[in-house]
Each structure stands twice: as structure tokens, then as C-alpha cells.
Design a protein around this motif. Structure first.
Motif, PDB file in Angstrom:
ATOM      1  N   UNK A   1     -20.549  -9.325  37.076  1.00  0.00           N
ATOM      2  CA  UNK A   1     -21.503  -8.871  36.062  1.00  0.00           C
ATOM      3  C   UNK A   1     -22.601  -8.065  36.742  1.00  0.00           C
ATOM      4  N   UNK A   2     -22.883  -6.884  36.229  1.00  0.00           N
ATOM      5  CA  UNK A   2     -23.840  -5.998  36.866  1.00  0.00           C
ATOM      6  C   UNK A   2     -25.256  -6.559  36.747  1.00  0.00           C
ATOM      7  N   UNK A   3     -26.046  -6.363  37.821  1.00  0.00           N
ATOM      8  CA  UNK A   3     -27.435  -6.780  37.796  1.00  0.00           C
ATOM      9  C   UNK A   3     -28.245  -5.848  36.906  1.00  0.00           C
ATOM     10  N   UNK A   4     -29.213  -6.404  36.218  1.00  0.00           N
ATOM     11  CA  UNK A   4     -30.131  -5.617  35.411  1.00  0.00           C
ATOM     12  C   UNK A   4     -31.545  -5.877  35.919  1.00  0.00           C
ATOM     13  N   UNK A   5     -32.497  -4.995  35.586  1.00  0.00           N
ATOM     14  CA  UNK A   5     -33.883  -5.261  36.007  1.00  0.00           C
ATOM     15  C   UNK A   5     -34.388  -6.618  35.535  1.00  0.00           C
ATOM     16  N   UNK A   6     -34.033  -6.994  34.312  1.00  0.00           N
ATOM     17  CA  UNK A   6     -34.504  -8.276  33.787  1.00  0.00           C
ATOM     18  C   UNK A   6     -33.895  -9.445  34.549  1.00  0.00           C
ATOM     19  N   UNK A   7     -32.624  -9.357  34.901  1.00  0.00           N
ATOM     20  CA  UNK A   7     -31.989 -10.445  35.646  1.00  0.00           C
ATOM     21  C   UNK A   7     -32.604 -10.590  37.033  1.00  0.00           C
ATOM     22  N   UNK A   8     -32.904  -9.477  37.676  1.00  0.00           N
ATOM     23  CA  UNK A   8     -33.549  -9.524  38.990  1.00  0.00           C
ATOM     24  C   UNK A   8     -34.951 -10.120  38.891  1.00  0.00           C
ATOM     25  N   UNK A   9     -35.665  -9.772  37.831  1.00  0.00           N
ATOM     26  CA  UNK A   9     -37.006 -10.322  37.638  1.00  0.00           C
ATOM     27  C   UNK A   9     -36.948 -11.825  37.416  1.00  0.00           C
ATOM     28  N   UNK A  10     -35.995 -12.299  36.618  1.00  0.00           N
ATOM     29  CA  UNK A  10     -35.866 -13.731  36.373  1.00  0.00           C
ATOM     30  C   UNK A  10     -35.627 -14.497  37.670  1.00  0.00           C
ATOM     31  N   UNK A  11     -34.859 -13.905  38.571  1.00  0.00           N
ATOM     32  CA  UNK A  11     -34.622 -14.546  39.871  1.00  0.00           C
ATOM     33  C   UNK A  11     -35.923 -14.690  40.647  1.00  0.00           C
ATOM     34  N   UNK A  12     -36.751 -13.664  40.624  1.00  0.00           N
ATOM     35  CA  UNK A  12     -38.042 -13.732  41.311  1.00  0.00           C
ATOM     36  C   UNK A  12     -38.952 -14.789  40.676  1.00  0.00           C
TER      37      UNK A  12
ATOM     38  N   UNK B   1     -21.539 -18.596  46.720  1.00  0.00           N
ATOM     39  CA  UNK B   1     -20.311 -17.954  47.197  1.00  0.00           C
ATOM     40  C   UNK B   1     -19.062 -18.522  46.533  1.00  0.00           C
ATOM     41  N   UNK B   2     -19.207 -19.578  45.759  1.00  0.00           N
ATOM     42  CA  UNK B   2     -18.035 -20.176  45.112  1.00  0.00           C
ATOM     43  C   UNK B   2     -17.571 -19.348  43.928  1.00  0.00           C
ATOM     44  N   UNK B   3     -16.392 -18.771  44.011  1.00  0.00           N
ATOM     45  CA  UNK B   3     -15.934 -17.854  42.967  1.00  0.00           C
ATOM     46  C   UNK B   3     -15.796 -18.535  41.612  1.00  0.00           C
ATOM     47  N   UNK B   4     -15.267 -19.752  41.575  1.00  0.00           N
ATOM     48  CA  UNK B   4     -15.084 -20.434  40.290  1.00  0.00           C
ATOM     49  C   UNK B   4     -16.431 -20.764  39.656  1.00  0.00           C
ATOM     50  N   UNK B   5     -17.407 -21.159  40.486  1.00  0.00           N
ATOM     51  CA  UNK B   5     -18.730 -21.485  39.962  1.00  0.00           C
ATOM     52  C   UNK B   5     -19.431 -20.225  39.468  1.00  0.00           C
ATOM     53  N   UNK B   6     -19.286 -19.136  40.190  1.00  0.00           N
ATOM     54  CA  UNK B   6     -19.867 -17.865  39.764  1.00  0.00           C
ATOM     55  C   UNK B   6     -19.291 -17.452  38.418  1.00  0.00           C
ATOM     56  N   UNK B   7     -17.972 -17.573  38.274  1.00  0.00           N
ATOM     57  CA  UNK B   7     -17.329 -17.202  37.016  1.00  0.00           C
ATOM     58  C   UNK B   7     -17.843 -18.064  35.869  1.00  0.00           C
ATOM     59  N   UNK B   8     -18.043 -19.354  36.139  1.00  0.00           N
ATOM     60  CA  UNK B   8     -18.540 -20.256  35.096  1.00  0.00           C
ATOM     61  C   UNK B   8     -19.968 -19.895  34.696  1.00  0.00           C
ATOM     62  N   UNK B   9     -20.798 -19.548  35.673  1.00  0.00           N
ATOM     63  CA  UNK B   9     -22.168 -19.155  35.358  1.00  0.00           C
ATOM     64  C   UNK B   9     -22.211 -17.801  34.661  1.00  0.00           C
ATOM     65  N   UNK B  10     -21.291 -16.913  34.975  1.00  0.00           N
ATOM     66  CA  UNK B  10     -21.223 -15.647  34.244  1.00  0.00           C
ATOM     67  C   UNK B  10     -20.913 -15.893  32.772  1.00  0.00           C
ATOM     68  N   UNK B  11     -20.030 -16.853  32.514  1.00  0.00           N
ATOM     69  CA  UNK B  11     -19.682 -17.187  31.132  1.00  0.00           C
ATOM     70  C   UNK B  11     -20.872 -17.797  30.402  1.00  0.00           C
ATOM     71  N   UNK B  12     -21.610 -18.719  31.066  1.00  0.00           N
ATOM     72  CA  UNK B  12     -22.758 -19.350  30.409  1.00  0.00           C
ATOM     73  C   UNK B  12     -23.881 -18.342  30.218  1.00  0.00           C
ATOM     74  N   UNK B  13     -24.013 -17.384  31.133  1.00  0.00           N
ATOM     75  CA  UNK B  13     -25.022 -16.337  30.978  1.00  0.00           C
ATOM     76  C   UNK B  13     -24.736 -15.505  29.731  1.00  0.00           C
TER      77      UNK B  13
END
Length: 209
Positions: free
Chosen positions: A1-12, A162-174
Motif C-alpha cells: 500500500x502506497x504511503x500518503x502524507x497523512x499516513x506518514x504524519x500519523x506515524x510521527x 518485516x513479517x509479510x503475513x502481519x503486514x498484509x493483515x494490517x493493510x486489510x485493517x487499514x
């Protein structure tokens, strides 16, 4: 999933919430204002390279409301036709009533938007202590993105795990959270989304932290 300015800001902003939990003591009112100012500073510095139009801390939005009252927000910024408002809580407990009040102010503006205005509101609720599940359910149902030290934004896990399955799951919940924030999904799905998200947060703490 591509990063957006808002997603980067939320991380900060998540990093800021975590850092505030390490600061003990002090006057709560002073610390609360400091948290608000630091949040606005983070948004301002990030905005310079991201196309945000930022407001000073504790700005009262000069836009129509259904009630005719104008409301102040701890931080606010604009990106195109989207207006982002932020509530910061540096208290001993993140009471659900704070979310009720925050959402009521947002909805007062939302209910006054005319179709031809092409405006939308997005709410961020930042807390330096864990937010209760009942407050999480309420916030998700009304499309508010909540960030607390125990609850990383899905964008943060996607960028730092780095866990691919966990990343995929978080992409779905996002994707589900974004649908809720844009009112594209029924609010009745919020408890189920929260259940899935909390389960993934536990996995993240076990696997990636």
C-alpha cells in the motif's frame, strides 16, 4: 500500500505519543498544553514538504456549523478539500467523554456542509495513555483515527514490521479503518474492526517489537 502524507504524519504522531509516556510528573495543565504545542509543531514542520495548509495551535475554525457556534481544536490542517482536526489528551486516563465532545464538535461542522462545498472532516484523537475499548468503538464508528501508546496506526506497523503475513493483515485493517473514516462502511462494523485490530496489535507486540 502506497504511503500518503497523512499516513506518514500519523506515524510521527504515534512516536510523539509514545515519547510522552516516558515523561513523568509535572503540572498536568502545563503538560497538556505542551503536548498540544508539540503536536502542532510536528504537523507544521511536516506540512512544509507535504502540501498541508496548517493552522496555529488551538485555532477556532471559521466555518459554518449547524448550531451557529464556532469550535476550537488543539490542532488543525487542510489538504485539498479535507479538513483534519486533532484532539490531544495528556491526562491520567483517556475518558470516553473526551471523544464524545470531540466528535460532537466535528459533527456540528459536518452537518452544516452543503453538497456543493466538496468538504470533508477527518478527526485524529491522540492520547498519551491507552484509550478504553468502549471509547475505541465509539471513535471508529464515527471515523475518528485514534492513536495511543499501545495502539500504533496500521501505517506504522506496515512501515516498520518485516513479517509479510502481519503486514498484509494490517493493510486489510487499514483499508477497513479508512472506509469507516470516510463513512463508506456501516458504523455497525466498528466493533468487529476493533476486535481484529486489537488481535493484530497483540501479534505485532509479540513478533515485531
Amino acid at each position: 500500500m502506497a504511503e500518503t502524507p497523512v499516513s506518514l504524519l500519523l506515524c510521527r504522531l504515534y512516536d510523539l505519543c509514545v515519547s510522552k509516556t516516558k515523561e513523568k510528573g509535572g503540572n498536568r495543565i502545563v503538560e497538556g498544553h505542551k503536548f498540544e504545542d508539540e503536536t502542532s509543531e510536528q504537523i507544521y514542520h511536516f506540512a512544509r514538504n507535504s502540501g498541508f495548509d496548517t493552522d496555529p495551535p488551538r485555532t477556532t475554525l471559521n466555518l459554518p456549523t449547524l448550531s451557529g457556534n464556532a469550535h476550537q481544536f488543539d490542532s488543525s490542517f487542510k489538504l485539498g478539500g479535507e479538513i483534519f482536526v486533532v484532539e490531544c489528551k495528556n491526562t491520567r486516563e483517556a475518558a470516553k467523554e473526551y471523544l464524545y465532545t470531540f466528535n460532537a464538535k466535528i459533527m456540528d461542522y459536518v452537518d452544516a456542509i452543503e453538497p456543493e462545498q466538496s468538504l470533508s472532516f477527518r478527526g485524529f484523537f491522540l492520547s498519551t495513555v491507552p484509550v478504553a475499548l468502549s471509547a475505541w468503538r465509539y471513535g471508529l464508528a464515527y471515523g475518528i483515527r485514534i492513536v495511543d501508546p499501545d495502539s500504533p496506526p496500521p501505517e506504522y506497523v506496515i512501515a516498520n514490521c518485516v513479517g509479510e503475513s502481519l503486514i498484509a493483515a494490517f493493510e486489510d485493517i487499514l483499508e477497513k479503518m479508512l472506509e469507516l473514516s470516510q463513512r463508506q462502511a456501516g458504523r455497525q462494523w466498528a466493533p468487529k474492526v476493533l476486535e481484529e485490530y486489537r488481535f493484530l496489535c497483540r501479534r505485532w507486540k509479540d513478533d515485531c517489537k
